[in-house]
Design an enzyme around this catalytic site. Structure first.
Site, PDB file in Angstrom:
ATOM      1  N   GLU A  83       0.792  -1.331   0.054  1.00 36.73           N
ATOM      2  CA  GLU A  83       0.062   0.046   0.126  1.00 36.73           C
ATOM      3  C   GLU A  83       0.592   1.221  -0.047  1.00 36.73           C
ATOM      4  O   GLU A  83       0.535   2.220  -0.708  1.00 36.73           O
ATOM      5  CB  GLU A  83      -0.854   0.032   1.205  1.00 36.73           C
ATOM      6  CG  GLU A  83      -1.759   1.147   1.682  1.00 36.73           C
ATOM      7  CD  GLU A  83      -3.055   1.317   0.807  1.00 36.73           C
ATOM      8  OE1 GLU A  83      -3.368   0.219   0.183  1.00 36.73           O
ATOM      9  OE2 GLU A  83      -3.792   2.355   1.091  1.00 36.73           O
ATOM     10  N   ASP A  84       1.818   1.489   0.827  1.00 42.32           N
ATOM     11  CA  ASP A  84       2.577   2.494   1.078  1.00 42.32           C
ATOM     12  C   ASP A  84       3.979   2.800   0.335  1.00 42.32           C
ATOM     13  O   ASP A  84       4.748   3.863   0.459  1.00 42.32           O
ATOM     14  CB  ASP A  84       2.563   2.575   2.460  1.00 42.32           C
ATOM     15  CG  ASP A  84       1.549   3.053   3.334  1.00 42.32           C
ATOM     16  OD1 ASP A  84       0.491   3.387   2.503  1.00 42.32           O
ATOM     17  OD2 ASP A  84       1.373   2.682   4.561  1.00 42.32           O
TER      18      ASP A  84
END
Ligand code: MN
Length: 757
Positions: A95-96
C-alpha cells in the site's frame, strides 16, 4: 558537524527502539505453541523495516512501529502463527511503498503474498476517499475474508492498533474511524468470537466520541471498586470451599462490565449508574479432570454452587451443550448473594475461556497438529455471505444493512423434524427457516407446523421450536413476503425472485399491449400507454405493464372506447399530462434526485477545520437533525450533505453512525459556541410516587423557579406510580442539568432523565 552527529545519534536510538520492539515480538512468539519459524519472521521484519525507513506516523514514531504492534496483537491477542505474523509485519508495504505483491510472493511465497494482497485491497477500502464506494468495499472485505479468514483477523488487529493510537489523528478523522469501528469492526470481532477485542474497540470508540461521559463512568467505577471487591470476596469464599471439595483446578475472576456497556445500559434503560446491578459478574475457569468430562464438570460445578446460593429460575443459559455460532461456550447462571443481589456466574473450562477471549483462532490451538483451518460454524456463516454476494442485485448500502442486522442479532436454536439443530437470528420466522433450508423450499412455502401446530409462514420462531415446513408446487413468491422475513439471505432471495418475475411479466405485458394496439389500430406511443395508465390508476407504466403481463388487468371494451374519443382534442392534454406525470415517477421511485435546484451556495467547507456553532450560524447555515434533536452542549458532529449544508447530529445518533461509516469523508468536527440566546426543545422523563400536589410542584419548579417554557406535559399514573414526559424549551445541556437537579429535589420524584432520541 555537531548537528549531524546528533541526527545520526537520533537515528541510532530509533533503530535500537525498533529492534527492541521486534525482539519483544519474537520473544512472545517463541512462548506460543506454534512452530518456531524465527527465520522467516525476521526476514519479514527486515524487509518491512527497510521498506518503511524514514517514514513517520502522525505521532512522530517511525512507521515500522505500527506493523510491529499489529503483529504483536496478531500473536498475543488473537493467537495466530508465523504466516499471520509475517503478513502483519508486511501489511502496509504494498500500500505505502514501491514494492508489489509479486515482490512479496518472490521472497515470502504464495500464502503470505495472498494475505498481504487481501489486506492491501481492503485497506484503501473503508478508509477510502471515495465516500459512496465504502459499503462496496465492505463487500470486498468480506469476499477476501472468505478466501482466507486470516485477512480479516489481521485487519481487525490493524484497526485495534489504530484505535489505540487514535489520539494523534485530526478530530474529524477520529469520529470517522471511531464510527466505522463501532459500526463494522466491533460487530465483526464479536461475530468471530474475539470478545476481548470487541470490548476494547467499543470502549475506545466511546472514549473518543464522548470523552466526558467516558471519564465520568470510569471515575464512578474507580470509586466503587473497593466495595465491589468486598462483595466478590464474600460471595466467592463459600464457592471456593465447594470447588476445593470437588478436587478441581480452577481460578475465579471478577468480571466488571465494560464502560461502553454500562453507558449503553444507561442510555437504553434510562437508569443511573447507581442502579445498574450487573456491573459485577463472576467467572469460574477450571481445568477439567479429563477432556471427556469437560461438559459434565460444568454442570457439576453448577449443581454445587446452586446449593450455596439460590439460582434464578429463568436465567440459566446453556451455551455448553449448544455453543453460539461464533464458537462461544459457557454455562451462565444467576445466583442470589447473601446481600440479596443477583450475581451472574459464568462457568467455563480453560479451553472454553480461550475460545471466548480469542475466538476461532483458539480452536486451532486445541486441534491436533495445529494450524489447520477450522471448518464448522464459521464456514457456514461465510457460505451464507458468499451466497448473498453471488447475487449481484442488492445495492451496496442495503447489503451493509443486511449484514449489520445479521451481525447484531442474537441467535435462536430450532430443530428440523429429524432433530437437526439450526441457528437463526432472533425474530426469524418460519419463512426464514424455509429459506435457510433451501431456496426452493422457501419459494414454495405455504405455511409450517411448529411443535406440530399449524402456523402461518410469518410466524416468529422461538428457541427450541421444532419446525416442519409445508410446501406446495403451485406456490409462488409474493411481494408481501418481504415483510415476513428477517434474515438477509431470505430477504435478498425474495427480492431477486420478485425482480426477475416482474421483468418477465413486464415483457409479457409489453407484448400483450402491442397486440392490443395493433388490433385496435391505435398508434403505440407513449401517450397511448399513459392514457391506459391513467385510466387504471397506475403510478408508472411499468406497473401497468406488469399488471397486464401477470393477468391482473385484462384490457376490454372500456379501454377500446377510451381511444375512440375525438383524438384531435385530447392530444395536447395527454401530452402535457404525460410530461408532468413522468416527473412524478422519478420522485416516487426515489432515484437519486437529479434536481438541480439552486443549493444554498455556502462556500466550500473544509472538513479539516472545526466548525464553530454560534447563534448566528445555527439559525442560518446549519440544520439540527430531526432524528436526534441535538442541543448546545451535546457531543455532536456535522455531516456535509449533497447540497453542501451541514447537518448537526448527536455523536451517538444511529443515523450519524451510519453516515460515519458510509460517508466518513463528509464528517466534520464541530464545537458549540452559543450564549443562551436560542431555545431548543428537549423531553425530560420523570418517575416517582404519586402524591397530592406533585404535578403542581413540578410545574412550579420548571416555570416559576427556572423560568422555562413548557410545551407539553404528559402524565400517567398507574397503581400509585407517576410517570411523566415534559417537553420544554431550553438553551443548552446546562439548563437541562439544572432542571433535572431541581426536579430531583422534589420529595416524591425518584427518577429524572433527559430522553435521548
Ligand atoms: Mn495498518
Amino acid at each position: 558537524m555537531e548537528e549531524q552527529l546528533s541526527l545520526k545519534e537520533k537515528e541510532q536510538a530509533e533503530q535500537a527502539m525498533i529492534q527492541q520492539a521486534f525482539n519483544e515480538l519474537l520473544d512472545d512468539y517463541l512462548h506460543t505453541k506454534h512452530r518456531k519459524r524465527v527465520e522467516i519472521i525476521t526476514k519479514a521484519f527486515n524487509f518491512a523495516n527497510q521498506a518503511h525507513r524514514g517514514i513517520k506516523r502522525r505521532s512522530g514514531e517511525p512507521y515500522i512501529m505500527h506493523p510491529i504492534a499489529v503483529a504483536k496483537i496478531v500473536c498475543n491477542e488473537i493467537g495466530l502463527g508465523s504466516t499471520s505474523i509475517c503478513a502483519a509485519l508486511l501489511h502496509d508495504v504494498v500500500e505505502d511503498t514501491d514494492y508489489t505483491v509479486e515482490d512479496i510472493e518472490n521472497i515470502f511465497g504464495h500464502k503470505i503474498a495472498q494475505i498481504v494482497d487481501g489486506l492491501t485491497k481492503i485497506s484503501g477500502g473503508i478508509f477510502g476517499d471515495k465516500a459512496s464506494a465504502q459499503a462496496e468495499n465492505f463487500k470486498k472485505l468480506l469476499l477476501t475474508m472468505s478466501d482466507d479468514i486470516r485477512v480479516i483477523l489481521i485487519k481487525i488487529a490493524d484497526r485495534l492498533h489504530n484505535m489505540r493510537t487514535l489520539g494523534s489523528m485530526l478530530p474529524n478523522k477520529q469520529y470517522k474511524i471511531a464510527g466505522e469501528t463501532l459500526y463494522i469492526y466491533a460487530p465483526l470481532a464479536h461475530r468471530l468470537g474475539l470478545n476481548k477485542i470487541k470490548t476494547e474497540l467499543e470502549n475506545l470508540s466511546f472514549k473518543y466520541e464522548h470523552p466526558e461521559e467516558y471519564k465520568a463512568i470510569e471515575d464512578k467505577l474507580k470509586a466503587t471498586a473497593a466495595e465491589r471487591d468486598k462483595v466478590f470476596q464474600e460471595f466467592t469464599a463459600p464457592i471456593r470451599v465447594e470447588l476445593d471439595k470437588m478436587g478441581l483446578k480452577y481460578h475465579i475472576l471478577a468480571r466488571v462490565k465494560s464502560i461502553y456497556s454500562i453507558w449503553n445500559k444507561i442510555q437504553t434503560k434510562h437508569v443511573p449508574f447507581e442502579e445498574i446491578y450487573d456491573i459485577l459478574a463472576v467467572r469460574i475457569i477450571f481445568t477439567p479432570r479429563n477432556m471427556d468430562e469437560e461438559l459434565n464438570d460444568c454442570f457439576d460445578i453448577y449443581v454445587a454452587i446452586s446449593k450455596i446460593y439460590k439460582p434464578h429460575p429463568d436465567r440459566l443459559r446453556d451455551w455448553v451443550s449448544h455453543p453460539k455460532s461464533n464458537g462461544y461456550q459457557a454455562l451462565h447462571v444467576t445466583l442470589m448473594a447473601n446481600n440479596g443481589q443477583w450475581i451472574e456466574v459464568q462457568i467455563r473450562s480453560q479451553r472454553m475461556d480461550d475460545v471466548a477471549e480469542q475466538g476461532f483462532a483458539a480452536h486451532w490451538k486445541y486441534k491436533e497438529g495445529g494450524g489447520s483451518e477450522d471448518e464448522g460454524e464459521l464456514e457456514k456463516w461465510l457460505h451464507t455471505i458468499k451466497e448473498i454476494l453471488d447475487d449481484p442485485q442488492p445495492d451496496a448500502i442495503d447489503f451493509l444493512d443486511n449484514i449489520k442486522l445479521g451481525l447484531f442479532a442474537s441467535e435462536i436454536f430450532v430443530f428440523t423434524p429429524k432433530g437437526d439443530l439450526k441457528t437463526l437470528p432472533q425474530n426469524a420466522t418460519a419463512l426464514d427457516f424455509a429459506f435457510s433450508l433451501h431456496t426452493d423450499i422457501g419459494c414454495h412455502c405455504i405455511g409450517a407446523k411448529v411443535n406440530h401446530k399449524l402456523v402461518p409462514m410469518s410466524h416468529k420462531l422461538q428457541s427450541g421450536d421444532q419446525v416442519e415446513i409445508l410446501t406446495s408446487k403451485s406456490q409462488r413468491v409474493q411481494p408481501e413476503w418481504e415483510s415476513f422475513v428477517t434474515t438477509a439471505k431470505a430477504r435478498v432471495k425474495i427480492a431477486a425472485i420478485l425482480r426477475k418475475e416482474a421483468k418477465a411479466y413486464q415483457k409479457k405485458g409489453e407484448e400483450t399491449l402491442a397486440e392490443f394496439f395493433k388490433a385496435e389500430g391505435i398508434r403505440p406511443d407513449e401517450a397511448a400507454v399513459n392514457k391506459l395508465r391513467c385510466l387504471h390508476n397506475f403510478h408508472t407504466s411499468d406497473e401497468l405493464l406488469i399488471a397486464i403481463g401477470n393477468g391482473k388487468l385484462v384490457l376490454g371494451e372500456a379501454d377500446k372506447n377510451a381511444f375512440k374519443e375525438k383524438q384531435g382534442k385530447s392530444w395536447k392534454k395527454l401530452l402535457t399530462f404525460s410530461f408532468g406525470s413522468g416527473k412524478d415517477n422519478n420522485e416516487k421511485d426515489g432515484t437519486a434526485s437529479d434536481d438541480q435546484s439552486p443549493s444554498p451556495s455556502t462556500e466550500k467547507i473544509n472538513p479539516k477545520q472545526i466548525l464553530k456553532l454560534t447563534e448566528e450560524t445555527i439559525s442560518k447555515d446549519y440544520v439540527m437533525a430531526d432524528c436526534c434533536h441535538p442541543i448546545p452542549g451535546d457531543d455532536v458532529l456535522g455531516y456535509i450533505d449533497e447540497n453542501n449544508r451541514v447537518i448537526i447530529h448527536k455523536r451517538q445518533c444511529p443515523v450519524a453512525a451510519k453516515l460515519k461509516s458510509s460517508y466518513g469523508n463528509r464528517i466534520i468536527a464541530t464545537q458549540w459556541d452559543t450564549h443562551k440566546e436560542l431555545s431548543f426543545l428537549v423531553t425530560i422523563y420523570i418517575k416517582g410516587i404519586d402524591a397530592v400536589g406533585l404535578l403542581n410542584e413540578v410545574t412550579q419548579v420548571i416555570s416559576r423557579q427556572l423560568n422555562v417554557n413548557i410545551r407539553k406535559l404528559d402524565i400517567e399514573t398507574t397503581d400509585g406510580i407517576f410517570e411523566g414526559r415534559i417537553q420544554l424549551y431550553v438553551h443548552d445541556v446546562d439548563d437541562v442539568r439544572t432542571i433535572c437537579n431541581n426536579l430531583k429535589q422534589i420529595q416524591n420524584i425518584k427518577q429524572v432523565t433527559r430522553i435521548e432520541d
